[in-house]
Design a protein around this motif. Structure first.
Motif: not given
Ligand SMILES: [Zn+2]
Length: 405
Positions: A90, A86-87, A94-95
């Protein structure tokens, strides 16, 4: 993957042993997460090594079957990986930073730590937690698969009962009689007013019990919150209220599941192709006005079951990108912007006035069928051309690789 579920019958002491195993799973999961947080930049191998160390250090961890320990650690690792992805992508918002679990409810074994007796319909857990032999309650026969096909065994605690799930690796088409082709296609559009509208002009209403049980659920929730005491030991009345709430919750989720299952099965049985929008529930919920009227939970359940039955019965299921399906004219393709309250589709090309959701479903069907040269009929009849999976996501890599083949 197929999942067979049975309720477990046994002695009180055996259920306490299950509780103990679940507690250990939670301990391992949280320990692994803490280890990852403390030791920056470690990989999967390091975490596995850490679990081995935990087993040496704590006898109660050693008592738990090693594959169950491994499974607990893998769960944490999956959560960490998901957060990393998820990071990297991007994604906004919320990740999904991995959380410590407080209410673990299951323990999962791989190929060891249990023995199934198919004649007596009993399962025995053989690790150091001493769960012992339990009876399986359920109508599903244990003889229609081979023992080696059981990939995993999961014990789940729900409100007041314990269940076991056998997770099987089967080709669903081996055990399900194939349906005759119907030469029918359908697209469905999740509506604001209806549960869904289909491209044959038919609509399915949201079941009334949703609203009713929602009211009851909210009431139980309020009753529960009133009895909650912050920072103190909870009273018996609170625990009672919490149990009541959880029971009602379980009932509603079962009702939802049944409803979605029934509708999905009917769609699959009477059509060779079922198309729907590839909706991201997350996007829907972000729009607060919509979130209330769209039963997002029910919709994702419906989709899950459509894809499941599609695979099971060898029917095509297609998810199309949701862009402009409500605004485009199904006849001439002109973009006709609509506000949320506009219930109809009106276009100056001469198409009769249509219900908004019906027009949407026509667009979905068009998208689903036009991307492949316009002719589906031969391909529908020759399902083998599609390989193992009959679920297709248009515009995604899966679809690309399928048509390249
Ligand atoms: Zn038009």
């Amino acid at each position: 993957m197929f999942i067979l579920e049975y309720q477990l019958r046994g002695k009180e002491s055996q259920f306490r042993a299950i509780d103990e195993s679940i507690k250990t799973v939670q301990f391992v999961r949280n320990k692994c997460l803490r280890y990852w947080e403390d030791q920056k930049g470690i990989g999967q191998k390091d975490i596995y090594k850490y679990v081995t160390a935990l087993r040496k250090e704590f006898s109660f961890v050693k008592d738990l079957n090693s594959t169950a320990c491994q499974q607990a650690c893998e769960r944490t690792w999956t959560a960490i990986l998901k957060f990393y992805t998820n990071c990297k992508k991007q994604i906004p918002g919320k990740k999904g930073y991995p959380k410590y679990s407080k209410r673990t409810r299951s323990v999962e074994f791989k190929k060891s730590g249990w023995k199934l007796n198919r004649n007596t319909k009993r399962i025995t857990f053989t690790d150091g937690k001493n769960i012992g032999e339990l009876k399986l309650i359920g109508s599903r026969d244990l003889f229609y698969f081979q023992q080696w096909q059981i990939q995993r065994v999961r014990i789940i605690r729900r409100v007041n009962n314990y269940f076991v799930q056998l997770i099987l690796k089967l080709d669903p088409r081996d055990i399900t009689p194939q349906l005759e082709p119907t030469k029918q296609c359908v697209a469905i559009d999740v509506g604001l007013k209806y549960f869904y509208a289909d491209s044959n002009g038919e609509t399915v209403e949201c079941p009334k019990y949703y609203r009713k049980s929602e009211k009851r659920l909210n009431k139980l929730n309020r009753r529960k919150s009133k009895k909650f005491k912050k920072g103190q030991k909870q009273s018996k009345n609170y625990i009672k209220a919490r149990k009541k709430y959880a029971k009602r919750h379980l009932k509603i989720s079962r009702q939802r599941e049944e409803f979605a299952k029934e509708k999905a099965l009917r769609l699959i049985q009477s059509n060779d192709l079922v198309a729907y929008e590839d909706l991201k529930v997350k996007n829907l919920v972000r729009n607060k006005k919509l979130a209330k009227s769209i039963n997002d939970v029910a919709w994702s359940l419906l989709r899950k079951w459509i894809e499941y039955f599609g695979l099971k019965y060898g029917r095509l299921t297609i998810a199309v990108p949701p862009h402009y399906t409500t605004s485009d004219c199904p006849s001439c393709g002109k973009r006709v912007k609509k506000s949320l309250s506009t219930r109809t589709h009106i276009c100056d090309c001469g198409i009769p006035v249509l219900d908004r959701d019906y027009a949407g479903s026509l667009n979905i069907l068009k998208k689903a069928t036009s991307g492949h040269g316009g002719s589906w009929s031969d391909e529908i009849l020759d399902l083998n051309a599609w390989g193992d999976s009959t679920s297709i996501l248009i515009g995604s890599n899966t679809c690309q690789s399928k048509s390249d083949r």
